[in-house]
Design an enzyme around this catalytic site. Structure first.
Site, PDB file in Angstrom:
ATOM      1  N   PHE A 137     -29.432  59.655  -6.673  1.00  0.00           N
ATOM      2  CA  PHE A 137     -28.934  59.564  -5.255  1.00  0.00           C
ATOM      3  C   PHE A 137     -28.377  58.232  -5.110  1.00  0.00           C
ATOM      4  O   PHE A 137     -28.951  57.103  -5.478  1.00  0.00           O
ATOM      5  CB  PHE A 137     -30.345  59.611  -4.437  1.00  0.00           C
ATOM      6  CG  PHE A 137     -29.942  59.821  -2.847  1.00  0.00           C
ATOM      7  CD1 PHE A 137     -29.451  60.739  -2.295  1.00  0.00           C
ATOM      8  CD2 PHE A 137     -29.917  58.199  -2.336  1.00  0.00           C
ATOM      9  CE1 PHE A 137     -29.284  60.538  -0.735  1.00  0.00           C
ATOM     10  CE2 PHE A 137     -29.527  58.338  -0.977  1.00  0.00           C
ATOM     11  CZ  PHE A 137     -29.196  59.223  -0.469  1.00  0.00           C
ATOM     12  N   ASP A 222     -28.218  51.405  -9.764  1.00  0.00           N
ATOM     13  CA  ASP A 222     -28.685  51.037  -8.399  1.00  0.00           C
ATOM     14  C   ASP A 222     -30.039  50.898  -7.988  1.00  0.00           C
ATOM     15  O   ASP A 222     -30.932  51.542  -8.554  1.00  0.00           O
ATOM     16  CB  ASP A 222     -28.359  52.626  -7.906  1.00  0.00           C
ATOM     17  CG  ASP A 222     -28.345  52.717  -6.489  1.00  0.00           C
ATOM     18  OD1 ASP A 222     -29.193  51.997  -6.013  1.00  0.00           O
ATOM     19  OD2 ASP A 222     -28.046  53.679  -5.797  1.00  0.00           O
ATOM     20  N   LYS A 251     -32.408  48.306   1.141  1.00  0.00           N
ATOM     21  CA  LYS A 251     -33.751  48.919   1.429  1.00  0.00           C
ATOM     22  C   LYS A 251     -34.709  47.535   1.777  1.00  0.00           C
ATOM     23  O   LYS A 251     -34.705  46.878   2.864  1.00  0.00           O
ATOM     24  CB  LYS A 251     -34.289  49.864   0.572  1.00  0.00           C
ATOM     25  CG  LYS A 251     -33.911  51.142   0.671  1.00  0.00           C
ATOM     26  CD  LYS A 251     -34.435  52.197  -0.042  1.00  0.00           C
ATOM     27  CE  LYS A 251     -34.087  53.773   0.531  1.00  0.00           C
ATOM     28  NZ  LYS A 251     -33.070  54.273  -0.218  1.00  0.00           N
TER      29      LYS A 251
HETATM   30  C1  LIG Z   1     -31.693  54.922  -0.266  1.00  0.00           C
HETATM   31  C2  LIG Z   1     -30.812  54.724  -1.462  1.00  0.00           C
HETATM   32  C3  LIG Z   1     -29.368  54.813  -1.198  1.00  0.00           C
HETATM   33  C4  LIG Z   1     -28.755  54.716   0.058  1.00  0.00           C
HETATM   34  O1  LIG Z   1     -29.172  53.643   0.964  1.00  0.00           O
HETATM   35  P1  LIG Z   1     -28.915  53.511   2.420  1.00  0.00           P
HETATM   36  O2  LIG Z   1     -29.259  52.343   3.089  1.00  0.00           O
HETATM   37  O3  LIG Z   1     -29.666  54.648   3.168  1.00  0.00           O
HETATM   38  O4  LIG Z   1     -27.360  53.633   2.831  1.00  0.00           O
HETATM   39  C5  LIG Z   1     -28.714  54.495  -2.374  1.00  0.00           C
HETATM   40  N1  LIG Z   1     -29.267  54.511  -3.407  1.00  0.00           N
HETATM   41  C6  LIG Z   1     -30.428  54.464  -3.771  1.00  0.00           C
HETATM   42  C7  LIG Z   1     -31.210  54.591  -5.106  1.00  0.00           C
HETATM   43  C8  LIG Z   1     -31.405  54.895  -2.568  1.00  0.00           C
HETATM   44  O5  LIG Z   1     -32.687  54.890  -2.769  1.00  0.00           O
END
Ligand SMILES: *Cc1c(COP(=O)(O)O)cnc(C)c1O
Length: 392
Positions: A137, A222, A251
């Site tokens: 994701f 990520d 986050k």
């Molecule tokens: C939450 C998340 C995102 C997206 O972040 P947003 O602040 O919701 O745009 C991207 N990558 C990972 C691994 C995430 O957990």
């Protein structure tokens, strides 16, 4: 306003993109939340790992309060000290290159995609490609969505951005085969969060690093969910055998305020130049003041050790329960795999009713992302609530 009144307004005026649990929170402190009726909850989700240093952490509140009354915004057309100091701390604590600030995780990923594509064009690649694992994701804008195979395939939202491909999760051989001369980057989560907390294997990470090095592609990790102490080290990659070229963060970075960052090592630091990218709000004084306070909290020597110890205790407590098949993850990022016949969504709803906030990313898994400052007694309480709920 009552929950019913809020719910009626929400359902009439908000786009129907989320299914919400039937509770409206009005106050938070540390690992605790209170709803509009004054009922107390133990929060083992922290807004999906956002309030990692605890709700309304006093250091974050003090930094934000001071800043919000002094200066909120001037744009990226001027220097601001907070942004420069935050970039220094993020760079020096990780890859040593440069930082681009954003307002969300998705936008940090967009920056990484631009860097990867431009870096590839400089190598003479005409149609650069980004490779990810199935289940990854990376966000919901069209770029980040294209790197999110599980969500990207809805034809109703098409056409999708070209230049992305995915291979089965943790399949090192398939990853190696997918990386070639056109590869701009391999982009992975160190631990897949939204998919249900699945750690990416060392073998897969090593294969990704090696394949990227062979063709001159970038390894992007990520760390939006895994970063900032969540797994027991400041960055999750520190507990793996690889060092990436780029990481994304968001986050927990703002302690509750929206801020993201794309952080590079030397190889990718100078790829973006004036005109290539930008953002009106990003790196503004209030958000960077919050993030500097968050980094101060996470830098406390006892904190990361505490995350590892409390994670071990939480895991052991849950693994001993009937109905739990096993626990995945690291530190305080845990996926509780339920035995067959245990209904995850029903369990999640029952736990909420008992005053424990959790998340159910898939029907057989409960995801736990408690605050890093959670107290051992609160972990015991959460395990006790799980035990009660599982035998109901
Ligand atoms: C939450 C998340 C995102 C997206 O972040 P947003 O602040 O919701 O745009 C991207 N990558 C990972 C691994 C995430 O957990």
């Amino acid at each position: 306003m009552s929950l019913e009144a809020t719910r009626a307004l929400d359902e009439r005026y908000l786009m129907r993109t989320y299914k919400r649990a039937p509770v409206d929170f009005v106050r938070g402190e540390g690992a605790l939340l209170w709803d509009a009726d004054g009922r107390e909850y133990l929060d083992f989700l922290t807004g999906i790992s956002v309030s990692s240093v605890g709700h309304c952490n006093p250091r974050v509140v003090a930094a934000v309060s001071e800043q919000v009354g002094r200066l909120m915004h001037v744009s990226n057309l001027f220097y601001t000290e907070g942004m420069a100091r935050l970039a220094q701390r993020l760079s020096e604590s990780s890859l040593g290159g440069r930082v681009f600030f954003s307002n969300s995780g998705t936008e940090a990923v967009e920056c990484a995609i631009k860097i990867a594509r431009k870096h590839a064009h400089a190598r003479g690649v005409a149609e650069p490609e980004i490779v990810s694992f199935e289940g990854d994701f990376h966000g919901r804008s069209y770029g980040a969505l294209a790197a999110t195979p599980g969500l990207a395939r809805s034809p109703a939202l098409g056409p999708m951005l070209p230049g992305f491909r995915s291979v089965p999760f943790n399949d090192a051989e398939a990853l190696r085969a997918a990386v070639g001369p056109s590869t701009a980057a391999v982009m992975l989560e160190p631990i897949q969060g939204e998919a249900g907390v699945y750690p990416t294997s060392e073998a897969a990470l090593l294969a990704a690093r090696k394949a990227c090095d062979e063709v001159g592609a970038l390894l992007v990790l990520d760390e939006i969910q895994t970063g900032l102490g969540r797994t027991g080290s400041l960055w999750a990659y520190e507990q793996t055998p690889v060092r990436p070229d780029v990481i994304t963060s968001a986050k927990a970075l703002g302690g509750g305020l929206p801020i993201g960052a794309c952080i590079t090592g030397p190889l990718a630091a100078d790829v973006l130049e004036p005109g290539d990218h930008g953002s009106t709000f990003a790196g503004a004084p209030v958000a960077t003041a919050a993030a500097l306070a968050v980094l101060d909290v996470v830098a406390e020597p006892a904190l990361l050790r505490g995350v590892r110890e409390k994670g071990t205790a939480l895991r052991a407590g849950l693994e001993a329960l009937d109905g739990v098949r096993g626990v995945r993850g690291r530190g305080l990022m845990l996926g509780v795999a339920l035995e067959e016949g245990v209904d995850g969504p029903a369990l999640g709803a029952d736990l909420l009713g008992r005053g424990l906030v959790v998340n159910v990313p898939r029907p057989d898994t409960i995801r736990l992302l408690p605050p890093l400052v959670v107290e051992p007694a609160q972990i015991e309480r959460a395990v006790g609530l799980f035990a009660e709920s599982l035998v109901r």
